[in-house]
Design a protein around this motif. Sequence first.
Motif, PDB file in Angstrom:
ATOM      1  N   THR A   1       1.944  -1.863  -4.686  1.00  0.00           N
ATOM      2  CA  THR A   1       0.571  -1.743  -5.168  1.00  0.00           C
ATOM      3  C   THR A   1      -0.338  -2.711  -4.418  1.00  0.00           C
ATOM      4  OG1 THR A   1       1.316  -1.055  -7.348  1.00  0.00           O
ATOM      5  CG2 THR A   1      -0.925  -1.948  -7.207  1.00  0.00           C
ATOM      6  N   ASN A   2       0.100  -3.947  -4.274  1.00  0.00           N
ATOM      7  CA  ASN A   2      -0.693  -4.939  -3.543  1.00  0.00           C
ATOM      8  C   ASN A   2      -0.886  -4.531  -2.083  1.00  0.00           C
ATOM      9  OD1 ASN A   2      -0.915  -6.528  -5.836  1.00  0.00           O
ATOM     10  ND2 ASN A   2       0.837  -7.813  -5.304  1.00  0.00           N
TER      11      ASN A   2
ATOM     12  N   ASN B   1      -3.368  -1.538  -1.962  1.00  0.00           N
ATOM     13  CA  ASN B   1      -4.719  -2.007  -2.274  1.00  0.00           C
ATOM     14  C   ASN B   1      -5.300  -2.837  -1.136  1.00  0.00           C
ATOM     15  OD1 ASN B   1      -5.166  -0.750  -4.744  1.00  0.00           O
ATOM     16  ND2 ASN B   1      -4.132  -2.370  -5.877  1.00  0.00           N
TER      17      ASN B   1
ATOM     18  N   LEU C   1      -6.446  -0.420   1.528  1.00  0.00           N
ATOM     19  CA  LEU C   1      -7.662   0.276   1.112  1.00  0.00           C
ATOM     20  C   LEU C   1      -8.871  -0.667   1.108  1.00  0.00           C
ATOM     21  CD1 LEU C   1      -6.230   2.547  -1.716  1.00  0.00           C
ATOM     22  CD2 LEU C   1      -6.919   3.208   0.601  1.00  0.00           C
ATOM     23  N   ASP C   2      -8.658  -1.925   0.733  1.00  0.00           N
ATOM     24  CA  ASP C   2      -9.747  -2.904   0.796  1.00  0.00           C
ATOM     25  C   ASP C   2     -10.223  -3.087   2.236  1.00  0.00           C
ATOM     26  OD1 ASP C   2      -9.596  -3.256  -1.940  1.00  0.00           O
ATOM     27  OD2 ASP C   2      -8.474  -5.157  -1.821  1.00  0.00           O
TER      28      ASP C   2
ATOM     29  N   ASN D   1     -12.261  -0.091   3.220  1.00  0.00           N
ATOM     30  CA  ASN D   1     -13.593  -0.154   2.603  1.00  0.00           C
ATOM     31  C   ASN D   1     -14.491  -1.143   3.336  1.00  0.00           C
ATOM     32  OD1 ASN D   1     -13.185   1.804   0.668  1.00  0.00           O
ATOM     33  ND2 ASN D   1     -12.463   0.350  -0.874  1.00  0.00           N
TER      34      ASN D   1
END
Length: 105
Positions: A80-81, A84, A87-88, A91
């Motif tokens: 998950t980390n 994320n 994806l960060d 972004n």
Amino acid sequence: MVTLLKGDWHVDYEHVGPEYWANSDRENAEEVGSKFVNALRRVGVDFDSIGIETPCGNCEQPDYRISLGWISLDEASQMTNTVNAALDELNQYRRARRVLGGHPE
């Protein structure tokens, strides 16, 4: 088909080639599965026990399926980390493009 000719055995048969062994559904599942694994690896996630499950004739699973296997809570948390973080980063790239006058994809 087996035919007896004048005391000798004669077997009529159709020749087979590699296509005899081919299972296009399984091959398709392997292709999709490979793309799925590669996509996960691009963001740093790898499932050690990923596999392809064959269709079940006695249940409601008529197609091949990709099984991710079992992962511990720690592994799930790490994955998950990792996702994320990827994806960060994406972004941030998109925001920077907007600021610089580019268009997001």
